[in-house]
Design a protein around this motif. Structure first.
Motif, PDB file in Angstrom:
ATOM      1  N   UNK A  45       0.849  -1.195   0.000  1.00  0.00           N
ATOM      2  CA  UNK A  45       0.000   0.000   0.000  1.00  0.00           C
ATOM      3  C   UNK A  45       0.881   1.240   0.000  1.00  0.00           C
ATOM      4  N   UNK A  46       0.470   2.283  -0.628  1.00  0.00           N
ATOM      5  CA  UNK A  46      -0.874   2.570  -1.122  1.00  0.00           C
ATOM      6  C   UNK A  46      -1.149   2.099  -2.545  1.00  0.00           C
ATOM      7  N   UNK A  47      -0.192   1.387  -3.198  1.00  0.00           N
ATOM      8  CA  UNK A  47      -0.399   0.976  -4.593  1.00  0.00           C
ATOM      9  C   UNK A  47       0.256  -0.371  -4.838  1.00  0.00           C
ATOM     10  N   UNK A 120      -3.559   1.077 -16.913  1.00  0.00           N
ATOM     11  CA  UNK A 120      -4.611   1.894 -16.317  1.00  0.00           C
ATOM     12  C   UNK A 120      -4.386   1.989 -14.808  1.00  0.00           C
ATOM     13  N   UNK A 121      -4.324   3.211 -14.317  1.00  0.00           N
ATOM     14  CA  UNK A 121      -4.185   3.455 -12.872  1.00  0.00           C
ATOM     15  C   UNK A 121      -5.539   3.908 -12.353  1.00  0.00           C
ATOM     16  N   UNK A 122      -6.034   3.200 -11.332  1.00  0.00           N
ATOM     17  CA  UNK A 122      -7.343   3.564 -10.784  1.00  0.00           C
ATOM     18  C   UNK A 122      -7.402   3.307  -9.280  1.00  0.00           C
ATOM     19  N   UNK A 123      -8.269   4.066  -8.629  1.00  0.00           N
ATOM     20  CA  UNK A 123      -8.467   3.967  -7.186  1.00  0.00           C
ATOM     21  C   UNK A 123      -9.501   2.885  -6.876  1.00  0.00           C
ATOM     22  N   UNK A 124      -9.231   2.092  -5.842  1.00  0.00           N
ATOM     23  CA  UNK A 124     -10.140   1.038  -5.397  1.00  0.00           C
ATOM     24  C   UNK A 124     -10.085   0.933  -3.875  1.00  0.00           C
ATOM     25  N   UNK A 128     -11.084  -3.264   1.790  1.00  0.00           N
ATOM     26  CA  UNK A 128     -12.348  -3.166   2.525  1.00  0.00           C
ATOM     27  C   UNK A 128     -12.993  -1.814   2.328  1.00  0.00           C
ATOM     28  N   UNK A 129     -14.341  -1.794   2.330  1.00  0.00           N
ATOM     29  CA  UNK A 129     -15.049  -0.539   2.049  1.00  0.00           C
ATOM     30  C   UNK A 129     -14.885   0.500   3.151  1.00  0.00           C
ATOM     31  N   UNK A 130     -14.514   0.069   4.352  1.00  0.00           N
ATOM     32  CA  UNK A 130     -14.295   1.011   5.449  1.00  0.00           C
ATOM     33  C   UNK A 130     -12.831   1.428   5.566  1.00  0.00           C
ATOM     34  N   UNK A 131     -12.008   0.989   4.617  1.00  0.00           N
ATOM     35  CA  UNK A 131     -10.577   1.299   4.605  1.00  0.00           C
ATOM     36  C   UNK A 131     -10.281   2.369   3.550  1.00  0.00           C
ATOM     37  N   UNK A 132      -9.160   3.059   3.682  1.00  0.00           N
ATOM     38  CA  UNK A 132      -8.816   4.071   2.671  1.00  0.00           C
ATOM     39  C   UNK A 132      -8.635   3.444   1.284  1.00  0.00           C
ATOM     40  N   UNK A 133      -8.874   4.258   0.261  1.00  0.00           N
ATOM     41  CA  UNK A 133      -8.642   3.792  -1.107  1.00  0.00           C
ATOM     42  C   UNK A 133      -7.158   3.522  -1.311  1.00  0.00           C
ATOM     43  N   UNK A 134      -6.879   2.582  -2.195  1.00  0.00           N
ATOM     44  CA  UNK A 134      -5.515   2.376  -2.644  1.00  0.00           C
ATOM     45  C   UNK A 134      -5.534   2.366  -4.173  1.00  0.00           C
ATOM     46  N   UNK A 135      -4.373   2.200  -4.767  1.00  0.00           N
ATOM     47  CA  UNK A 135      -4.254   2.354  -6.212  1.00  0.00           C
ATOM     48  C   UNK A 135      -3.857   1.044  -6.867  1.00  0.00           C
TER      49      UNK A 135
END
Length: 190
Positions: A45-47, A120-124, A128-135
């Protein structure tokens, strides 16, 4: 450094993007891998690098898309690399086979080797939905389905469906539409 990490570096070094934006992404991916020996894994993380493949049946002018349960959009098959994946291409093919249920898929090749067609770089929120986005730093391939192939939905999908190239569903984002158009162009006449 793992065999997969080394393959990703080789693959990205030898690949050239179709435009300056793709080349910038390629260099960003290489910087990520240079900085992160763990850069291939979901836990990085974060990618982290991911691998995907858009499944096409050129003989019927159609593409297979999956309705992703977390994203709520129609996407190509793909996901996280796993320790058993020797190459990025192998990871993309494994994901496409698992998620489509189609045996006999083959990645599109150039000079005998499977090569990516797009990045393609995208945020997901894959942690987990309660966790910060990662790339996700996605490396995208084209998988050729045998003529008349029949899909088999997996638990990783809400739906799995063939679409004519010109009739993609409304819940398909621009990146997937670009990937499908590129796959169509690269497989014309097959």
């Amino acid at each position: 450094m793992t065999e997969l990490h080394a393959d990703a570096v080789r693959t990205l070094r030898s690949w050239s993007g179709s435009d300056p934006g793709q080349d910038r992404l390629r260099l960003d991916y290489l910087d990520h891998l240079a900085d992160r020996p763990d850069g291939m894994w979901r836990a990085c993380l974060p990618a982290h690098i991911t691998a995907s493949a858009v499944v096409v049946d050129p003989s019927a002018d159609r593409v297979l898309l999956t309705l992703h349960p977390k994203v709520g959009r129609w996407l190509q098959m793909g996901g996280h690399c796993e320790p058993g994946d020797a190459t990025l291409a192998a990871a993309a093919l494994r994901e496409a086979t698992e998620e489509s249920g189609i045996t006999g898929l083959e990645l599109l090749t150039l000079d005998g080797a499977a090569v990516p067609v797009k990045l393609d770089r995208h945020q997901v929120r894959c942690t987990g939905k309660d966790r910060p986005e990662n790339t996700h730093l996605d490396v995208q391939y084209v998988a050729l389905a045998p003529a008349g192939a029949r899909e088999l939905i997996s638990e990783e999908s809400l739906d799995l469906r063939w679409f004519d190239y010109d009739q993609l569903p409304e819940l398909t984002d621009g990146s997937v539409r670009e990937l499908v158009a590129l796959a169509r162009k690269l497989t014309e006449g097959r």
